[in-house]
Design an enzyme around this catalytic site. Structure first.
Site, short mmCIF file in Angstrom:
data_model
loop_
_atom_site.label_atom_id
_atom_site.label_comp_id
_atom_site.label_asym_id
_atom_site.label_seq_id
_atom_site.Cartn_x
_atom_site.Cartn_y
_atom_site.Cartn_z
N SER A 151 56.86 56.34 37.90
CA SER A 151 55.93 55.81 36.90
C SER A 151 56.32 56.27 35.51
CB SER A 151 54.49 56.23 37.20
OG SER A 151 54.31 57.61 36.95
N LYS A 188 56.91 63.66 40.92
CA LYS A 188 57.78 62.48 40.76
C LYS A 188 59.09 62.86 40.06
CE LYS A 188 54.08 58.98 40.61
NZ LYS A 188 54.36 58.39 41.93
#
Length: 223
Positions: free
Chosen positions: A113, A138
């Site tokens: 993201s 992430k």
């Protein structure tokens, strides 16, 4: 050109939209599911299903070796929510990346993201305060992939919406960009990175008509 693709995260969201896109393009798709809940719907699309858990390394080694055809590309949308206790974003993706290396996979596409890694400055302080625990995980997954030796593409979508595709999704290497994008448009962009010059690129994904703030940026050419 069609490919044999292993997809993790196909039970919902962007992963489900990617499954639709891939099968529509004629690719051979094998999906990893943690439970039987989504099996019937995916098999109705023409997806082969293997039950296994990305948090269990042995499951992934078995799954990649069990595919009907040798895997060309692995695509992962594995991720958790800020409120989740144990977040799969790093350990699940690490296990999958390691299994892909062992299986001799050609390419790995990871969906994370905007706000991950060097795009963190695109987020407002308020948004960062909410998402930071997930973004840290992430980022670790992205770095593990980059250092794995696999050919990779990392796609970082902006804020996700569930409406039908607009066709206005774009990719950019500009780390300042922030905006929203529909999940179906993310899926279209991810599918288009399979056979393009997006190898070893990190790309943000937004809808060009849903930007937060207006400034000039260069889109990434997928042709």
């Amino acid at each position: 050109m069609t490919s044999s693709i292993f997809l993790a995260g196909a039970s919902r969201g962007v992963g489900r939209e990617i499954a639709k896109c891939l099968t529509a393009q004629g690719h051979h798709v094998t999906a990893l599911l943690r439970s039987e809940a989504s099996r019937a719907e995916l098999e109705a699309m023409g997806v082969s299903v293997i039950i296994g858990d990305a948090m269990a390394p042995d499951d992934l080694k078995r799954a990649l070796g069990q595919s009907e055809k040798p895997i060309d590309v692995v695509i992962s949308t594995i991720g958790g929510l800020p409120q989740d206790g144990i977040k799969p974003d790093y350990p699940g993706n690490k296990n999958l990346i390691d299994a892909a290396v062992s299986a001799g996979v050609k390419k790995f596409i990871l969906v994370t993201s905007i706000g991950t890694g060097n795009s963190v400055s695109a987020l407002s302080p308020q948004t960062l305060a909410v998402l930071q625990p997930v973004l840290i995980e992430k980022d670790k997954a992205e770095q593990h992939l980059i250092n794995s030796g696999l050919t990779y593409t990392i796609v970082r979508p902006g804020g996700l919406k569930s409406e039908p595709a607009t066709g206005n999704g774009v990719l950019t290497e500009d780390i300042r960009i922030i905006g929203s994008i529909h999940r179906a448009d993310v899926a279209d962009l991810v599918c288009r990175t399979i056979n393009t010059r997006a190898d070893n690129k990190i790309l943000s994904a937004v809808d060009k008509n849903m930007l937060f703030g207006q400034f000039e940026f260069e889109t990434f050419d997928l042709s």
